[in-house]
Design an enzyme around this catalytic site. Structure first.
Site, PDB file in Angstrom:
ATOM      1  N   ASP A 193       0.828  -1.219   0.000  1.00 26.57           N
ATOM      2  CA  ASP A 193       0.000   0.000   0.000  1.00 26.57           C
ATOM      3  C   ASP A 193       0.863   1.270   0.000  1.00 26.57           C
ATOM      4  O   ASP A 193       1.681   1.475   0.881  1.00 26.57           O
ATOM      5  CB  ASP A 193      -0.850  -0.063   1.285  1.00 26.57           C
ATOM      6  CG  ASP A 193      -1.779   1.128   1.472  1.00 26.57           C
ATOM      7  OD1 ASP A 193      -2.000   1.872   0.504  1.00 26.57           O
ATOM      8  OD2 ASP A 193      -2.284   1.283   2.607  1.00 26.57           O
ATOM      9  N   HIS A 366      -3.844   4.497   6.676  1.00 23.52           N
ATOM     10  CA  HIS A 366      -2.737   3.958   5.876  1.00 23.52           C
ATOM     11  C   HIS A 366      -1.388   4.275   6.523  1.00 23.52           C
ATOM     12  O   HIS A 366      -1.239   5.263   7.227  1.00 23.52           O
ATOM     13  CB  HIS A 366      -2.771   4.548   4.471  1.00 23.52           C
ATOM     14  CG  HIS A 366      -4.041   4.253   3.740  1.00 23.52           C
ATOM     15  ND1 HIS A 366      -4.190   3.136   2.949  1.00 23.52           N
ATOM     16  CD2 HIS A 366      -5.222   4.901   3.712  1.00 23.52           C
ATOM     17  CE1 HIS A 366      -5.419   3.133   2.443  1.00 23.52           C
ATOM     18  NE2 HIS A 366      -6.064   4.197   2.892  1.00 23.52           N
TER      19      HIS A 366
HETATM   20 ZN   LIG Z   1      -8.138   1.199  -0.144  1.00 26.08          ZN
HETATM   21 ZN   LIG Z   2      -9.213   0.626   2.924  1.00 28.67          ZN
END
Ligand SMILES: [Zn+2]
Ligand SMILES: [Zn+2]
Length: 552
Positions: A193, A366
């Site tokens: 990510d 994130h």
């Molecule tokens: Zn996402």
């Molecule tokens: Zn997500």
């Protein structure tokens, strides 16, 4: 050593935020990771949703052995109903994700016949050449996982969306010890990510938001209205907790929010003390300082409950002086001006509005740079592909990988449609498959009204201009002068020369795009901007402009 190479093909989420979808192909076996949608940008007028182009999968549909979903956010599950209407394959996810998928598939009328399987975090399943292990990750929704995928050419790690919150509000922290273990075994490829690869340091814990909510609710003398995404279940939990502490009742407003909350309560992912949740019609007669409303609209979506409340268009609630409104989410890129307009209108009506710039009412789900480095260090992959992000995010994430010692030539900045082939020794980009945007207009039941109304408003005011642009099938370049058809805009006989001039103007503008093949989103915007400006100058009207591409 097996001769067959493993193919990694991103169909969405690389070079953009949203519509995540990754294809792994080994011989006759294909698995898909995530099937998400993207919210349209503001200028995609009348467009409801943007989906990945799945023609590659439809072509090979008899080879698809499974679809693995990392968590229940729209950008990971939102395209599933469209995917499953065109092909059938078993879907594997954790329990909460499964619940959210069921809600979506039911709305799309494809729940019946869907093969949905639940795998707990820490569990695993083998399909064809792939053994897929679900490891827990912390994210802004409980029950999120990353995947450890054992393939004939080596071990792959797919991070899903994650951060390293050591004090998560619900769910488990990211399983670092398992990652260290596979790292020691040897990982061939890490897909990780990149959404917050620009942000230095560590992402704060979700706990921070709880403290802010607590303070705001204790200070507010009137109602508190919290807007967020319906999928941010941990956030909703914190709102309920803070409300309980300040003896306020909580009212959930809006269809998607209500459905999600009900499902999360049933499955045990939300915990609400008895009697705290109320039905919206019970709100009358309650003292203002005993009320908390939870709703969608953090993105300024024209059809959301918040925007309707702000426009005095909501059945039960209108914004009033003394309300405190918390926008507990940051605008998705592209939505900023919509959100700002909503905030302005709320202020005008005498509400107090609290958003990220004013207080810690949102944290990201994130990982920031130091967390990304930690993941890279633990997993120690031979090859690295940054995923989930626009090109700059992917590129910066690549640099982070380099900084911790992944050789530059082993880092691949892929874009949607690229085919990366690899075996235990080598990896190489070998081709490109169809990928891109598929627009959905008016199919999502809840939004039809808003879209239709918006379009009608425009059409009734200034009419419509259809622009037909011919593009060479081989070279991808624009051919000739675009054609223009108008309805309800101007008297075409009287304004023939103006229409002609606008065709010349377009031909000239599009020619400037140079020698490279025309990119549709670019042409689209260019055409709209050029004509919008020109017609506005000439007629003081702003018709709806619809560019169409025809391949010749
Ligand atoms: Zn996402
Ligand atoms: Zn997500």
């Amino acid at each position: 050593m097996p001769k067959t190479k493993l193919k990694i093909i991103p169909l969405g989420g690389l070079g953009e935020i949203g519509k995540n979808m990754m294809v792994l192909e080994y011989g006759d076996d294909i698995i898909v990771i995530d099937a998400g949608l993207m919210f349209p940008e503001e200028e995609m007028l009348g467009i409801d949703l943007v989906l990945p182009d799945i023609s590659y999968l439809v072509e090979k549909k008899e080879k698809i052995r499974g679809i693995f979903i990392t968590h229940g956010h729209e950008d990971h599950i939102g395209a599933l109903r469209y995917l499953l209407s065109q092909l059938s394959a078993p879907v594997y996810s954790t329990k909460l994700t499964n619940g959210l998928i069921r809600v979506k598939l039911k709305e799309g009328k494809v729940l019946e016949g869907a093969q949905l399987h639940i795998i707990p975090p820490g569990g695993e399943v083998t399909v064809a050449s792939f053994r897929v292990e679900f490891y827990p990750v912390c994210h802004s929704i409980p029950d999120a996982v990353g995947l450890i995928i054992h393939t004939p050419v080596g071990i792959l790690v797919h991070s899903g969306d994650f951060k390293l919150d050591y004090t998560p509000v619900s769910g488990e922290p990211t399983d670092l010890s398992r990652l260290a273990q596979v790292g020691a075994q040897g990982v061939l490829l890490l897909l990780a990510d990149s959404t917050y690869a620009e942000i230095p340091g560590y992402t704060p814990s979700e706990k921070v938001v709880g403290e802010s909510l607590d303070r705001i609710m204790s200070e507010a003398s009137g109602r508190v209205i919290v807007t967020t995404f319906s999928s941010l279940i941990s956030r909703i939990q914190q709102v309920i907790d803070a409300a309980a502490k300040h003896e306020r009742r909580v009212f959930i407003v809006g269809r998607s929010m209500t459905n999600t909350v009900r499902m999360a309560l049933e499955l045990g992912y939300l915990d609400a003390p008895d009697g705290i949740l109320g039905r919206i019609d019970e709100i009358r007669g309650l003292p203002q300082d005993k009320i908390v409303l939870v709703t969608t609209g953090s993105q300024g979506e024209p059809t959301s409950a918040l925007v309707r409340m702000a426009n005095r268009d909501h059945r039960h609630v209108n914004i009033q002086r003394g309300d405190t409104i918390i926008l507990s989410a940051t605008p998705i890129p592209g939505n900023e001006s919509l959100v700002n307009r909503t905030v302005d209108s709320l202020f005008k009506q005498g509400a107090r509005v609290i958003y990220q710039k004013l207080a810690h009412v949102h944290v990201h789900g994130h990982a920031s740079q130091e967390e990304l480095k930690l993941l890279l260090t633990l997993v120690k992959p031979k090859f690295f592909v940054p995923i989930h992000g626009e090109y700059r995010h992917l590129s910066l994430h690549g640099k982070l990988a380099e900084s911790i010692g992944v050789p530059k030539e082993n880092i691949f900045l892929l874009e949607d449609g690229n085919v990366l082939e690899l075996n235990a020794q080598a990896a190489k980009i070998t081709g490109k498959v169809d990928s891109g945007h598929v627009y959905v207009d008016g199919l999502s039941v809840g939004d039809v009204d808003g879209v239709v109304l918006r379009n009608r408003r425009m059409l009734s005011k200034d009419g419509m201009v259809v622009v037909i642009i011919a593009v060479n099938r081989q070279t991808g370049k624009v051919v000739g002068r675009p054609d223009i058809v108008t309805r309800g805009f101007v008297d075409t006989r009287e304004f023939q020369s103006m229409i002609d001039k606008s065709r010349d103007l377009l031909a000239k503008t599009l020619d400037h795009s140079g020698s490279r093949p025309a990119e549709w989103s670019f042409i689209n915007t260019k055409v709209r901007d050029t004509l919008d400006k020109y017609y506005d100058e000439q007629t003081k009207r702003r018709p709806m402009i619809l560019p169409f591409m025809v391949k010749v």
